[in-house]
Design an enzyme around this catalytic site. Structure first.
Site, PDB file in Angstrom:
ATOM      1  N   GLU A   1       2.949  -2.220  -1.884  1.00 61.47           N
ATOM      2  CA  GLU A   1       2.561  -2.771  -0.573  1.00 61.47           C
ATOM      3  C   GLU A   1       3.575  -3.835  -0.189  1.00 61.47           C
ATOM      4  OE1 GLU A   1      -1.648  -4.103  -1.199  1.00 61.47           O
ATOM      5  OE2 GLU A   1      -1.370  -2.889  -2.973  1.00 61.47           O
TER       6      GLU A   1
ATOM      7  N   ARG B   1      -4.775 -11.739  -0.926  1.00 63.57           N
ATOM      8  CA  ARG B   1      -5.830 -12.760  -0.991  1.00 63.57           C
ATOM      9  C   ARG B   1      -5.474 -14.087  -0.328  1.00 63.57           C
ATOM     10  NH1 ARG B   1      -5.848  -9.388  -5.143  1.00 63.57           N
ATOM     11  NH2 ARG B   1      -7.878  -8.551  -5.760  1.00 63.57           N
TER      12      ARG B   1
ATOM     13  N   HIS C   1      -7.502  -8.837   2.062  1.00 63.97           N
ATOM     14  CA  HIS C   1      -7.090  -7.827   3.038  1.00 63.97           C
ATOM     15  C   HIS C   1      -7.706  -8.029   4.434  1.00 63.97           C
ATOM     16  CE1 HIS C   1      -4.949  -5.949  -0.112  1.00 63.97           C
ATOM     17  NE2 HIS C   1      -5.855  -5.116  -0.571  1.00 63.97           N
TER      18      HIS C   1
ATOM     19  N   ASP D   1      -0.813  -5.995 -10.988  1.00 61.35           N
ATOM     20  CA  ASP D   1      -1.421  -6.274  -9.693  1.00 61.35           C
ATOM     21  C   ASP D   1      -0.739  -7.550  -9.187  1.00 61.35           C
ATOM     22  OD1 ASP D   1      -2.989  -6.328  -7.451  1.00 61.35           O
ATOM     23  OD2 ASP D   1      -4.915  -6.373  -8.488  1.00 61.35           O
TER      24      ASP D   1
ATOM     25  N   HIS E   1      -1.319   0.257   2.791  1.00 62.88           N
ATOM     26  CA  HIS E   1      -1.943   0.281   1.470  1.00 62.88           C
ATOM     27  C   HIS E   1      -2.045   1.711   0.909  1.00 62.88           C
ATOM     28  CE1 HIS E   1      -4.437  -0.850  -1.858  1.00 62.88           C
ATOM     29  NE2 HIS E   1      -4.705  -2.051  -1.391  1.00 62.88           N
TER      30      HIS E   1
HETATM   31  C1  BGC Z   1      -4.858  -5.641  -4.568  1.00 62.43           C
HETATM   32  C2  BGC Z   1      -5.888  -5.293  -5.614  1.00 62.43           C
HETATM   33  C3  BGC Z   1      -7.106  -4.771  -4.921  1.00 62.43           C
HETATM   34  C4  BGC Z   1      -6.727  -3.575  -4.095  1.00 62.43           C
HETATM   35  C5  BGC Z   1      -7.904  -3.078  -3.329  1.00 62.43           C
HETATM   36  C6  BGC Z   1      -4.543  -4.425  -3.783  1.00 62.43           C
HETATM   37  O1  BGC Z   1      -3.667  -4.763  -2.751  1.00 62.43           O
HETATM   38  O2  BGC Z   1      -3.688  -6.177  -5.135  1.00 62.43           O
HETATM   39  O3  BGC Z   1      -6.213  -6.430  -6.382  1.00 62.43           O
HETATM   40  O4  BGC Z   1      -8.098  -4.419  -5.834  1.00 62.43           O
HETATM   41  O5  BGC Z   1      -5.715  -3.921  -3.185  1.00 62.43           O
HETATM   42  O6  BGC Z   1      -7.621  -1.850  -2.776  1.00 62.43           O
END
Ligand code: BGC
Length: 376
Positions: free
Chosen positions: A341, A108, A133, A279, A207
């Site tokens: 990730e 983010r 992303h 997360d 991802h």
């Molecule tokens: C994030 C999550 C998000 C997800 C979406 C992750 O990298 O940390 O918050 O919902 O990606 O695929």
């Protein structure tokens, strides 16, 4: 009619001989490239890499993504352990991030804004008040060039992309190259490199979601995890870092010794509540070769993660809800996959104390992450 039959038989025979020779020459290591469709005028391929151990990974140039990782369990039974889809349509229309390369900025950026040399840049908001992303048209959503498949000893595929100045609001024309190598030791080696013609920011990751039981077979709460990180990055209710780097000692965020994912995920700890589970970015100690391990005792599968990056986002699939139907018609349910990730910390462009994510013209960003699979 006879002539057509003869011709077809000849073609089949030649193809067979070609494959067989190829297999002998490379001792079964193989790269196969199939055209599966066209998206926005660009050809989309499915690329299958088979290593000398006979294990297979599949990738596609749509989002430069991994879509299949087939590795044996301790009995030698093979299964795919990553989330993905079987058809062109489902790859294009399915979850945007499964296995994809994420950029320009993974995770983010608060309020979709950052400033470089006094100029404020505004990005599209796609996650409440934030940009997630790389924005809705980020690198996960575009068709990459599938470069010349390099004639290396181990099967390799090269994806390249030209990201134009102000794409999704980010400055600078960028050239990005991602090389995936599938080693005979069952390692996916991902080499990223990138340049820009204008000062910009970059945080690139992969991802992939993993479930070492096999994708679509139950949840990941019994997976045993180690992350070699003495601290992590606490977040606010929008999952934006508060700026603090908090030691993990004595709290349920601590994975410096093995714990199952589920052991403490439901604890009444502020960060687990805000994250709806794990997360969070972990601040890697970067002291040993291996930065994180995941072990699943039923299958005996072990995954090791090795990176030169300062952090790893540990995400427990808290937003999965079974609506995505993946390989073999299996739904990807709540917490049925986990992500590790590798990369920089979220919102670094607005956090002066975090390691910098600025890339200058004339510099080349390079990084490597390895996912290594074995059994024990
Ligand atoms: C994030 C999550 C998000 C997800 C979406 C992750 O990298 O940390 O918050 O919902 O990606 O695929």
């Amino acid at each position: 009619m006879k002539r057509i039959l003869l011709l077809s038989l000849t073609v089949v025979a030649v193809a067979f001989i070609f494959t067989a020779c190829n297999q002998t020459a490379k001792n079964k290591a193989m790269v196969k490239k199939e055209l599966i469709g066209t998206h926005k005028g660009k050809e989309v391929f499915l690329i299958t890499l088979t290593n000398k151990a006979g294990n297979v990974i599949k990738l596609t140039n749509f989002g430069a993504r991994l879509t299949w990782i087939e590795v044996p369990d301790k009995e030698g039974e093979k299964d795919n352990i990553t989330f993905g889809f079987d058809t062109f349509e489902s790859i294009i229309n399915g979850d945007p991030y499964f296995g994809s390369v994420v950029g320009r900025y993974a995770n983010r950026i608060a309020k979709g804004k950052f400033t470089l040399d006094g100029v404020e840049y505004s990005l599209a908001l796609n996650n409440g008040p934030n940009t997630l992303h790389g924005g809705p048209g980020g690198w996960h959503s575009v068709v990459w060039e599938t470069g010349a498949i390099e004639k290396t000893k181990e099967p390799t595929v090269v994806f390249t992309l030209k990201s134009p100045d102000m794409e999704e609001g980010y400055p600078g024309n960028m050239d990005i190259k991602v090389v995936y190598t599938w080693t005979d030791n069952n390692e996916i080696v991902i080499d990223y490199s990138s340049t820009t013609d204008k000062k910009t920011v970059l945080n690139i990751t992969n991802h992939a979601y993993f479930n070492l039981h096999g994708a679509g077979h139950g949840d990941i709460l019994d997976h045993q995890l180690v992350i070699k990180a003495a601290s992590f990055v606490p977040v606010d209710s929008n999952l934006i870092p508060t700026g603090e780097l908090r030691p993990v000692a004595g709290i349920p965020m601590d994975f410096t010794t093995p714990h199952t994912v589920g052991e403490r995920i439901g604890e009444n700890y502020e960060q687990l509540i805000l994250g709806k589970g794990y997360d969070h970015t972990y601040v890697l100690d970067n002291k040993e070769e291996v930065d994180a391990t995941v072990y699943e005792p039923v299958s005996g599968r072990l995954m090791e993660v090795i990176t030169d990056q300062p952090g790893v986002q540990f995400y427990t699939g808290n937003f999965l809800n079974g609506t995505m139907i993946g390989h073999g018609g299996k739904p990807y349910n709540y917490r049925s996959g986990l992500c590790l990730e590798t990369g920089h910390f979220p919102d670094s462009p607005n956090q002066p104390e975090f390691p910098t994510t600025v890339l200058n013209p004339g510099d080349t960003f390079k990084s490597q992450t390895i996912y290594r699979f074995s059994v024990k």
